[in-house]
Motif scaffolding. Structure first.
Motif, mmCIF file in Angstrom:
data_model
loop_
_atom_site.group_PDB
_atom_site.id
_atom_site.type_symbol
_atom_site.label_atom_id
_atom_site.label_comp_id
_atom_site.label_asym_id
_atom_site.label_seq_id
_atom_site.Cartn_x
_atom_site.Cartn_y
_atom_site.Cartn_z
ATOM 1 N N ALA A 209 0.826 -1.206 0.000
ATOM 2 C CA ALA A 209 0.000 0.000 0.000
ATOM 3 C C ALA A 209 0.859 1.254 0.000
ATOM 4 C CB ALA A 209 -0.917 -0.004 1.218
ATOM 5 N N ALA A 210 0.308 2.323 -0.603
ATOM 6 C CA ALA A 210 1.000 3.603 -0.570
ATOM 7 C C ALA A 210 0.991 4.114 0.867
ATOM 8 C CB ALA A 210 0.304 4.590 -1.490
ATOM 9 N N GLU A 211 -0.089 3.802 1.580
ATOM 10 C CA GLU A 211 -0.177 4.202 2.978
ATOM 11 C C GLU A 211 -1.076 3.219 3.714
ATOM 12 O OE1 GLU A 211 -1.538 8.213 3.629
ATOM 13 O OE2 GLU A 211 -1.743 7.857 5.776
ATOM 14 N N VAL A 212 -0.710 2.890 4.935
ATOM 15 C CA VAL A 212 -1.542 2.018 5.751
ATOM 16 C C VAL A 212 -2.021 2.829 6.949
ATOM 17 C CG1 VAL A 212 -1.691 -0.161 7.012
ATOM 18 C CG2 VAL A 212 -0.116 0.048 5.083
ATOM 19 N N ILE A 213 -3.354 2.914 7.089
ATOM 20 C CA ILE A 213 -3.893 3.555 8.291
ATOM 21 C C ILE A 213 -3.948 2.454 9.339
ATOM 22 C CG2 ILE A 213 -5.759 4.952 9.244
ATOM 23 C CD1 ILE A 213 -4.809 6.161 6.632
ATOM 24 N N GLU A 214 -3.074 2.527 10.334
ATOM 25 C CA GLU A 214 -2.991 1.420 11.269
ATOM 26 C C GLU A 214 -3.370 1.822 12.689
ATOM 27 O OE1 GLU A 214 1.658 1.184 10.693
ATOM 28 O OE2 GLU A 214 1.075 0.335 12.633
ATOM 29 N N ALA A 215 -3.845 0.815 13.403
ATOM 30 C CA ALA A 215 -4.240 1.055 14.789
ATOM 31 C C ALA A 215 -3.505 0.074 15.676
ATOM 32 C CB ALA A 215 -5.740 0.870 14.933
ATOM 33 N N GLU A 216 -3.335 0.450 16.910
ATOM 34 C CA GLU A 216 -2.593 -0.400 17.829
ATOM 35 C C GLU A 216 -3.393 -1.664 18.135
ATOM 36 O OE1 GLU A 216 -0.515 -0.074 22.163
ATOM 37 O OE2 GLU A 216 -1.281 1.771 21.248
ATOM 38 N N ALA A 217 -2.678 -2.791 18.164
ATOM 39 C CA ALA A 217 -3.359 -4.063 18.386
ATOM 40 C C ALA A 217 -3.977 -4.115 19.777
ATOM 41 C CB ALA A 217 -2.371 -5.205 18.207
ATOM 42 N N PHE A 218 -5.058 -4.817 19.862
ATOM 43 C CA PHE A 218 -5.760 -5.068 21.131
ATOM 44 C C PHE A 218 -6.270 -3.798 21.826
ATOM 45 C CE2 PHE A 218 -2.565 -8.478 20.654
ATOM 46 C CZ PHE A 218 -3.453 -9.485 20.310
ATOM 47 N N GLU A 219 -6.329 -2.730 21.090
ATOM 48 C CA GLU A 219 -6.870 -1.480 21.630
ATOM 49 C C GLU A 219 -7.994 -1.029 20.702
ATOM 50 O OE1 GLU A 219 -6.071 0.171 24.338
ATOM 51 O OE2 GLU A 219 -4.345 -1.073 24.928
ATOM 52 N N PRO A 220 -8.967 -0.327 21.239
ATOM 53 C CA PRO A 220 -10.000 0.207 20.342
ATOM 54 C C PRO A 220 -9.380 1.228 19.400
ATOM 55 C CG PRO A 220 -10.627 0.425 22.659
ATOM 56 C CD PRO A 220 -9.192 0.037 22.639
ATOM 57 N N ILE A 221 -9.969 1.366 18.219
ATOM 58 C CA ILE A 221 -9.425 2.322 17.253
ATOM 59 C C ILE A 221 -9.732 3.735 17.730
ATOM 60 C CG2 ILE A 221 -9.621 3.148 14.866
ATOM 61 C CD1 ILE A 221 -10.320 0.208 14.132
ATOM 62 N N THR B 269 -16.842 -6.167 17.176
ATOM 63 C CA THR B 269 -16.990 -5.139 18.204
ATOM 64 C C THR B 269 -15.848 -4.125 18.143
ATOM 65 O OG1 THR B 269 -17.753 -6.988 19.524
ATOM 66 C CG2 THR B 269 -17.575 -4.863 20.641
ATOM 67 N N PHE B 270 -14.629 -4.628 17.966
ATOM 68 C CA PHE B 270 -13.473 -3.732 17.945
ATOM 69 C C PHE B 270 -13.285 -3.086 16.591
ATOM 70 C CE2 PHE B 270 -12.492 -5.200 22.031
ATOM 71 C CZ PHE B 270 -11.548 -4.331 22.568
ATOM 72 N N ASP B 271 -14.155 -3.464 15.665
ATOM 73 C CA ASP B 271 -13.979 -3.019 14.293
ATOM 74 C C ASP B 271 -15.041 -1.983 13.928
ATOM 75 O OD1 ASP B 271 -12.348 -3.194 12.155
ATOM 76 O OD2 ASP B 271 -13.339 -4.907 11.238
ATOM 77 N N ARG B 272 -15.676 -1.430 14.954
ATOM 78 C CA ARG B 272 -16.767 -0.478 14.692
ATOM 79 C C ARG B 272 -16.286 0.688 13.836
ATOM 80 N NH1 ARG B 272 -20.410 -3.492 14.535
ATOM 81 N NH2 ARG B 272 -20.785 -4.711 16.390
ATOM 82 N N ALA B 273 -15.041 1.097 14.028
ATOM 83 C CA ALA B 273 -14.506 2.234 13.295
ATOM 84 C C ALA B 273 -14.545 1.993 11.792
ATOM 85 C CB ALA B 273 -13.082 2.512 13.755
ATOM 86 N N ASN B 274 -14.244 0.752 11.389
ATOM 87 C CA ASN B 274 -14.267 0.433 9.958
ATOM 88 C C ASN B 274 -15.691 0.467 9.422
ATOM 89 O OD1 ASN B 274 -11.667 0.146 8.922
ATOM 90 N ND2 ASN B 274 -11.399 -1.829 9.976
ATOM 91 N N GLU B 275 -16.626 0.020 10.263
ATOM 92 C CA GLU B 275 -18.033 0.059 9.865
ATOM 93 C C GLU B 275 -18.450 1.519 9.650
ATOM 94 O OE1 GLU B 275 -20.621 -1.722 12.720
ATOM 95 O OE2 GLU B 275 -22.031 -2.362 11.168
ATOM 96 N N GLU B 276 -18.003 2.342 10.564
ATOM 97 C CA GLU B 276 -18.315 3.767 10.472
ATOM 98 C C GLU B 276 -17.683 4.378 9.229
ATOM 99 O OE1 GLU B 276 -17.487 5.936 14.112
ATOM 100 O OE2 GLU B 276 -17.724 7.829 12.988
ATOM 101 N N LEU B 277 -16.491 3.923 8.946
ATOM 102 C CA LEU B 277 -15.758 4.408 7.773
ATOM 103 C C LEU B 277 -16.528 4.079 6.501
ATOM 104 C CD1 LEU B 277 -13.014 5.777 7.102
ATOM 105 C CD2 LEU B 277 -12.079 3.489 6.787
#
Lengths: 338, 422
Positions: free
Chosen positions: B306-318, B345-353
């Motif tokens: 990827a040109a850029e990866v939007i990443e989040a810390e593991a085991f933490e909410p986004i 549950t922890f992936d709500r941010a992607n759903e919102e996206l």
């Protein structure tokens, strides 16, 4: 499997043994004067027979020479093929025979011009030097060219150069010498003396025995140098020994019978097919016997085909040997594509 | 100081007295596997040949079981060390059994005739390497995989303590590679055989080796356990990888990512995105992907392609900042591909996206769960503008048009089959 193989080896050696005996008998019996086998046996027991001088002074030395030199020639070919990992290497194609021939011709003309009798030992020494010279050249070439065919081509070229020099010497030699040289340089087993037979028997026996003792490292060497080295073979020493031994055998033949073509290439292949293995411990004695049969047979033909005119031995060996070389090349190509 | 079973001290190797690599220090315990890795021409074969005494050492010593290898007699050496080299074994009218039996050479007498004990040893080794079926076959008429096994049998017939193998798996297919290496591992465990080999397959090297030696053609760069060697970025450095990338931790490699401004935003995670990334790479479309947890299955491939990866810390909410950043990047892209059909549950941010993408640009191509939303008119204009911008350069223009066609394919054929498969 093991049992079947042993049977095959035994059968092959029996066949070769019978072949040698039969060929010797035929060579001694047949000629412008027929000598019946019964006469020969009684002469061997010390009884006087008709044509005794022909039997003892002409036929027997000639037959023994063909037997010894034929074996030596096949063995030399086998060693060179092993050394170069090249199936069509042999003393003749690599120019080793021609080198030996050139050296012998030079010595003969030089010494005869001074009315010195040339001894067998001197002839062998000269031939050996010539053989080593050609061999050295081939070795240098083999470092430079990787391809098998190029090695052979360079060998053939050396052969031509040496032959040209020999021709040159012959051209400028006096008449009596030319007759002598001419017969010899075409290759022939005729005119052998008992003294020569003794010398060649001694030299060939010792050389062949050494070769036979090398059969174990030779077997490892056949697999490739790297693997042989890993098995503890002293490659440098073995290679040096191979060069010296094969040159020595080639030299011995040239010194006595002149250059003889194709035996060195054809016989090892025929024998290999007969045995169904390339193991040196079997190949070395089998090659010797095979070479003897082949040369005895060819010598017989050269004498009787157009009797009383005698053909040069190379004429006959080429007719039977060259097709074998072609067959080997075709079969190898097929194997590679298979 | 601990005494090692096999060691080299200040070993210098090279050809014709010219050192190629100097000061090689190897230390191995009995039964360990050492793998030499390095780019082509790094001197792996040279080192192996020098250890096996195929090449004379330029300096230093090689010690096996407390003895100097250089001082061993030929027979001693061959009873202790066997080789499987890249050089082909020349055989003529030899069965596989003959080839294996040639390894008994150092144990036979003056004329090399096999005794019954030798035959038994050969049979046992052939059984062990599982080539007994081949014993009556001609060595030249078997497959590469079988040949390599017979070569191993030949080497083992020497009853060696140490085995040297030069790229033993190079010509084998993946099944034979696995079989061959498993066999080596078995021999090391059961018989305490020590193995030194070179491998081109780094993923295998990382798995089978106890020790790894890295060569770069000038000197020995690293020597140690696979964990010490396969640190992120090291192999790219060792092999001077400039195009594409090698992932040391997973043993996977990716081709060079597409360059340029990202055109597609990929919403992925949990292994759903990897194949989409690779497909985009094949079509030469640069993309942004997110939001991925740093331990996600898709993450290594995303990092590589990827040109850029939007990443989040593991085991933490986004975090909200992360989501905002993703939204910002999404707006800048021409299209959005969503690989997920459900969100945890922890992936709500992607759903919102995804909801945001549908809301803000409903005409944006969003491909999720077989849904195709048509391209936004404004977006088309934007790409038209871009094309106009590049007008003076006809070549670039042409490639843009091609790109457009290709992106079309993504929608029509490219992505749909992936979803169908799932």
């Amino acid at each position: 499997m093991q049992h079947r193989r042993k049977m095959r080896y035994t059968a092959a050696f029996l066949l070769l043994g019978i072949g040698v005996l039969a060929a010797v008998a035929l060579n001694v019996c047949i000629g412008t004067v027929e000598i019946p086998l019964a006469d020969i046996l009684s002469s061997l027991r010390g009884q006087t027979i008709q044509n005794e001088r022909i039997l003892w002074d002409i036929r027997l030395p000639r037959t023994l020479a063909a037997l010894i030199l034929g074996g030596a020639l096949a063995l030399a070919g086998y060693l060179l093929q092993t050394f170069f990992h090249n199936p069509i290497a042999g003393p003749f194609v690599l120019g080793i025979s021609s080198g030996a021939k050139m050296a012998v011709a030079l010595v003969m003309v030089f010494l005869m011009g001074r009315a010195v009798r040339v001894s067998s030992t001197a002839m062998i020494a000269a031939a050996f030097l010539g053989a080593m010279l050609s061999m050295g050249f081939v070795l240098v070439m083999s470092r430079k060219v990787e391809q098998m065919s190029m090695l052979i081509v360079s060998g053939v070229m050396i052969g031509y150069i040496c032959s040209a020099i020999t021709e040159l010497v012959v051209t400028f030699a006096s008449d009596a010498q030319i007759v002598n040289l001419h017969n010899w340089s075409r290759g022939s087993f005729s005119g052998m003396t008992w003294e020569q037979v003794q010398v060649m028997a001694g030299v060939v026996a010792v050389t062949s025995a050494v070769v036979f003792l090398l059969s174990k490292p030779l077997g490892a060497y056949q697999l490739g140098e790297a693997y042989a080295r890993n098995m503890g073979v002293n490659i440098r020493l073995l290679r040096a020994l191979l060069v010296v031994l094969s040159s020595f055998l080639s030299a011995c033949i040239v010194a006595f019978a002149g250059p003889v073509s194709f035996v060195g290439i054809a016989v090892p292949h025929l024998v290999k097919s007969l045995l169904g293995t390339a193991k040196p411990i079997l190949m070395i004695p089998a090659c010797f016997l095979g070479g003897s049969v082949f040369c005895l047979f060819c010598d017989l033909l050269s004498r009787i085909l157009f009797a009383p005119t005698e053909l040069s031995i190379s004429t006959v060996t080429a007719i039977f040997g060259a097709p074998v070389v072609l067959w080997v090349m075709i079969r190898r190509r097929q194997e590679r594509t298979a | 100081m601990m005494k090692y079973y096999f060691s080299t001290e200040k070993m210098s190797v090279g050809y014709h007295g010219q050192p190629l690599i100097e000061n090689i220090e190897i230390a191995l315990d009995k039964g360990e596997i050492l793998t030499l890795v390095g780019p082509n021409g790094a001197g792996k074969s040279t080192v192996l040949k020098s250890i096996a005494r195929q090449l004379s050492l330029i300096g230093g010593t090689v010690c096996l079981d407390g003895k100097d290898v250089e001082k061993m007699s030929g027979t001693q050496l061959s009873q202790n060390m066997a080789v499987v080299l890249t050089e082909k074994l020349r055989t003529e009218l030899m069965t596989c059994e003959d080839v294996a039996a040639s390894g008994r050479y150092p144990y036979t007498g003056r004329f090399g005739i096999l005794s019954d004990a030798d035959r038994l040893a050969v049979r046992e080794v052939m059984e062990l390497v599982r080539v007994t079926d081949l014993k009556d076959q001609d060595f030249t008429r078997i497959s590469d995989g079988q040949r390599q096994r017979v070569m191993l049998a030949r080497a083992l017939c020497q009853a060696p303590q140490i085995l040297i193998l030069d790229e033993p798996t190079s010509y084998l297919d993946v099944r034979y590679k696995l079989e061959f290496l498993s066999l080596l591992q078995e021999l090391c465990r059961k018989k305490g055989l020590t193995v030194i080999m070179s491998l081109h397959e780094l993923e295998f090297a990382a798995r089978i080796s106890d020790k790894i030696l890295c060569l770069n053609g000038k000197y020995m760069e690293r020597f140690g356990s696979p964990e010490e060697i396969f640190t992120p970025g090291y192999l790219s450095h060792l092999f001077s990888i400039e195009t594409g990338s090698y992932d040391e931790e997973n043993g996977t490699m990716e081709l060079e990512p597409a360059g340029g401004e990202p055109k597609v935003f990929v919403i992925a995670g949990g292994g759903t995105g990897r194949n989409v990334y690779r497909r985009l790479q094949r079509q030469g479309i640069p993309f942004v992907t997110g939001i991925l947890f740093s331990n996600d299955l898709d993450y290594p491939v995303a990092r590589a392609l990827a040109a850029e990866v939007i990443e989040a810390e593991a085991f933490e909410p986004i975090t909200q900042t992360c989501l905002e950043r993703a939204k910002k990047r999404l707006v800048e892209c021409e299209r959005v591909i969503c690989c997920k059909d459900s969100f945890g549950t922890f992936d709500r941010a992607n759903e919102e996206l995804l909801a945001y993408a549908k809301h803000i640009k409903p005409q944006l191509i969003v491909q999720t769960n077989f849904e195709v939303i048509e391209l936004d008119q404004k977006e088309q204009n934007k790409s038209q503008e871009q094309k106009d911008h590049d007008k003076f350069n006809s070549v670039t223009q042409k490639s843009k048009v091609e790109n457009q066609n290709q992106t079309h394919n993504v929608r029509k054929e490219g992505i749909a089959p992936i979803n169908q498969k799932r």
